[in-house]
Motif scaffolding. Sequence first.
Motif, short mmCIF file in Angstrom:
data_model
loop_
_atom_site.label_atom_id
_atom_site.label_comp_id
_atom_site.label_asym_id
_atom_site.label_seq_id
_atom_site.Cartn_x
_atom_site.Cartn_y
_atom_site.Cartn_z
N ASP A 306 43.93 11.56 15.71
CA ASP A 306 42.59 11.87 16.22
C ASP A 306 41.80 10.61 16.58
N LEU A 307 42.21 9.48 16.00
CA LEU A 307 41.47 8.23 16.19
C LEU A 307 42.43 7.07 16.03
N PHE A 308 42.23 6.03 16.85
CA PHE A 308 43.05 4.82 16.75
C PHE A 308 42.18 3.67 16.30
N VAL A 309 42.65 2.93 15.29
CA VAL A 309 41.90 1.80 14.75
C VAL A 309 42.81 0.57 14.71
N LEU A 310 42.31 -0.54 15.25
CA LEU A 310 43.03 -1.81 15.20
C LEU A 310 42.04 -2.88 14.71
N PRO A 311 42.00 -3.13 13.39
CA PRO A 311 40.98 -4.01 12.81
C PRO A 311 41.38 -5.48 12.76
N SER A 312 41.91 -6.01 13.86
CA SER A 312 42.55 -7.32 13.85
C SER A 312 41.56 -8.47 13.67
#
Length: 411
Positions: A306-312
């Motif tokens: 439902d959601l994409f997260v990339l906390p780089s």
Amino acid sequence: MMHHPTALAYLVSAYPAASHTFILREVLGLRARGWRVATVSVNADCRDPEKLDLLEQQEQLNTLVLKKWSRLTMLFDLWQVVWRFGLFAVFASLRLAWQLARPGLRGRALGLAYWLEAMLLACWMRRQSITHLHVHFGNEASMVGLLCKRISACSLSYTIHGPDEFHDAAGQQLAAKVAAADWIVCISQFARSQLMQFSAPEFWSKIQVVRLGINADYAPSQRTPTSVFTILCVGRLSPAKGQMVLLNAIDILRSEGQSFRVVLCGAGPSEAQLQQQLTQLNLGLQVELTGAMSKEAVCQLYGQADLFVLPSFAEGIPVVLMEAMASGLPCISTRIAGIPELIEHGVNGYLVAPGDAYALSDAIRSLANDAHLCDRFKQQARITLAKHFCLEKNLDLLAQCFAEHCGGHHA
């Protein structure tokens, strides 16, 4: 000797590689546009061929691996380089390798290894009638490329991604590499600005921006509704990707009584640390670590999220973000490097400060509870991708660069 006007050698530290599928797409795209692209890898791809798709199997089989050069023919080939290019070019390149090597015994030894690889590469390129060398990344492979040019007088270009090269610009000899290149492609304005910072102004005109891209039809075959709001993060499990921050953000949201499922797709050196964090936070039931997965399997994960997260903490412009946006997922990432050139905060996604678990939890909470905002981000994301990150358009631009600098034609 007659040289094929559209022949290129592509040099990468590791090709093909699971994390570099964009290079495979680029190679195939240039071939489709009439270029003969021969691939060279410093290191072997150690993946089991049976676990690769057909295209990767073919690339693995047909790629020259410098570190696998036959010891039986190495001395003969080195003599061929001396014979064909002359003692002056060989010793001038050896002197250059010594000058550019990192200090210390190990640095000098590596410099000699790069010189030896450059000698073998120069010999192979002459056999293949190839006079242009293109190198991905400004790392050790680009040093091999620089030395190869000094030996054979081939033309030389790079694709610079960042940010790793910029963390040690002096050690990577970026200034010397920029000076030696005939032209340079950067995948973002951020990368170009950093390369300008570490090079002389008279060389800035040779640095241009050609972005990576995604196929216009990239999307899961179908979306699979989930009973629990699912957050997906795809990337190598490493400190630079910031997965620990995502786990801390989920812990904050769970303390508020919110329910989430998190899928971390990838493998890498942080896996044990992430497992330990899951145990400490008691998130084992909410978070799944899938390990490395095929492109097809990753595409299915996009369809189940439902959601994409990339906390780089450090990135170029990640292709996985483009894939997620093309798959119809609202995206959250960090306000670093080239990412703001892809995600405009509040327009087609959310950007948060790197390392800020509270800001990340706020962004997740906002999108999890606002379907209308998610839909708006998805629509704007498609517009952004079509305008600036269309793979076919950007491959046309790259092919045009080769045509302008190397001769040949542009299909």
